[in-house]
Design a protein around this motif. Structure first.
Motif, PDB file in Angstrom:
ATOM      1  N   GLU A 109      75.707  49.946  47.220  1.00 25.97           N
ATOM      2  CA  GLU A 109      74.773  50.743  46.422  1.00 25.97           C
ATOM      3  C   GLU A 109      74.024  51.797  47.266  1.00 25.97           C
ATOM      4  O   GLU A 109      73.669  52.858  46.769  1.00 25.97           O
ATOM      5  N   TYR A 111      74.980  53.944  49.318  1.00 24.69           N
ATOM      6  CA  TYR A 111      75.606  55.274  49.442  1.00 24.69           C
ATOM      7  C   TYR A 111      76.544  55.625  48.285  1.00 24.69           C
ATOM      8  O   TYR A 111      77.008  56.760  48.200  1.00 24.69           O
ATOM      9  N   ASP A 112      76.870  54.681  47.410  1.00 25.47           N
ATOM     10  CA  ASP A 112      77.927  54.935  46.417  1.00 25.47           C
ATOM     11  C   ASP A 112      77.514  55.994  45.383  1.00 25.47           C
ATOM     12  O   ASP A 112      76.337  56.327  45.244  1.00 25.47           O
ATOM     13  N   ASP A 114      76.719  57.104  41.693  1.00 23.99           N
ATOM     14  CA  ASP A 114      76.201  56.355  40.536  1.00 23.99           C
ATOM     15  C   ASP A 114      76.559  56.996  39.202  1.00 23.99           C
ATOM     16  O   ASP A 114      76.599  56.315  38.188  1.00 23.99           O
ATOM     17  N   SER A 166      71.634  57.820  42.612  1.00 18.05           N
ATOM     18  CA  SER A 166      70.220  57.657  42.233  1.00 18.05           C
ATOM     19  C   SER A 166      69.305  57.810  43.452  1.00 18.05           C
ATOM     20  O   SER A 166      68.127  58.140  43.313  1.00 18.05           O
ATOM     21  N   ASN A 167      69.859  57.564  44.651  1.00 19.42           N
ATOM     22  CA  ASN A 167      69.068  57.725  45.886  1.00 19.42           C
ATOM     23  C   ASN A 167      69.494  58.978  46.664  1.00 19.42           C
ATOM     24  O   ASN A 167      69.298  59.058  47.862  1.00 19.42           O
TER      25      ASN A 167
HETATM   26 CA   LIG Z   1      74.105  54.382  44.837  1.00 24.22          CA
END
Ligand SMILES: [Ca+2]
Ligand SMILES: [Ca+2]
Length: 216
Positions: A109, A111-112, A114, A166-167
Motif C-alpha cells: 500500500e 507505493y501501489d 490506488d 492516495s499518498n
Molecule cells: Ca497506495
C-alpha cells in the motif's frame, strides 16, 4: 460419413474459424505509450535511470507473465500534491474491441496505484467509453497481472490513463490489453453516392474535353 464428405466438412470448419478475429495481447510489439501533458507536477524518481524509458509500461511479453520489481521493470512517480498523478497515452495504431485490462500493481500500500481513470477514443478521437478502476495490490514476490474484464469498449484506438495513489505514490509494473481487431466500418450510403457523383462528374468532364478538342 464417407471420406469424401469428411474433407469438405473439415475445410468448411477451418475456413469459418479463421474468419473469426482472434483476441491478441497488445504490448510494445504492436502499440505505443507516452507520458501525457496531463501528468501532474512531481518526480519520476528512478524510473528513467540507466537509459530506461516509459516503454517499461508495455514490455510484458504476454498477459500471464510475471515481473519482478526493479529499476529495469517498474514505473515510479511521486506527485507533489494529493490528487496529482501520472497520465499515460496509448496509441494502438488501429481500432480494437477491448476484452480485458491487465494491471501489474506494486505489492504494498505504501507505493501501489490506488486508482486509474481510463478514457477510450476511436480513430477519429471521439470518446467511446471511460472506466475508473481501484486495482488490487500486486502479488509477491513475482508480480502477476490482475485481469479486469471490460464491458467491451468498441473501436478503440487511443487510451488515456490517469494513475493516482492516495499518498501521492504511483508505482506499478505494466498495463496491458487483450483485444480483437475491430470490424472495418461499413461504407455509409452518403459516401457511396459521393463516390458515384465524383465518377459521374469525371465522365462528363472527359466528354466535354473530347468535344472541346474536336471543335478546335
Ligand atoms: Ca497506495
Ligand atoms: Ca514492466
Amino acid at each position: 460419413m464417407s471420406y469424401k464428405l469428411l474433407i469438405p466438412a473439415l475445410m468448411l470448419t477451418t475456413s469459418s474459424m479463421s474468419a473469426l478475429a482472434a483476441p491478441i495481447y497488445l504490448n510494445e510489439s504492436n502499440i505505443s505509450v507516452s507520458v501525457g501533458q496531463g501528468t501532474s507536477a512531481g518526480s519520476f524518481n528512478n524510473t528513467f535511470s540507466n537509459g530506461n524509458t516509459i516503454q517499461k509500461v508495455i514490455d510484458a511479453p504476454n498477459a500471464d507473465a510475471a515481473e519482478f520489481h526493479n529499476q529495469g521493470t517498474h514505473i515510479w512517480f511521486t506527485a507533489d500534491a494529493i490528487g496529482g498523478g501520472l497520465e499515460l497515452l496509448f496509441d494502438f495504431g488501429t481500432e480494437y474491441d477491448l476484452n480485458t485490462l491487465h494491471f501489474w500493481n506494486y505489492t504494498a500500500e505504501s507505493y501501489d496505484v490506488d486508482n486509474i481513470s481510463f478514457s477510450f477514443f476511436d480513430s477519429s478521437n471521439s470518446a467511446v467509453g471511460s472506466l475508473s478502476v481501484s486495482p488490487d495490490l500486486g502479488s509477491s514476490p513475482g508480480i502477476y497481472a490482475q485481469d479486469i474484464a471490460l464491458s467491451a469498449p468498441l473501436n478503440v484506438q487511443y487510451v488515456t490513463a490517469f494513475l493516482t495513489g492516495s499518498n501521492r505514490q504511483v508505482d506499478f509494473q505494466n498495463i496491458g490489453f487483450t483485444a480483437e481487431l475491430s470490424d472495418p466500418k461499413p461504407v455509409s450510403e452518403s459516401s457511396v453516392f459521393g463516390l458515384l457523383g465524383v465518377a459521374f462528374a469525371a465522365m462528363i468532364a472527359r466528354r466535354r474535353r473530347t468535344r472541346t478538342s474536336g471543335t478546335y
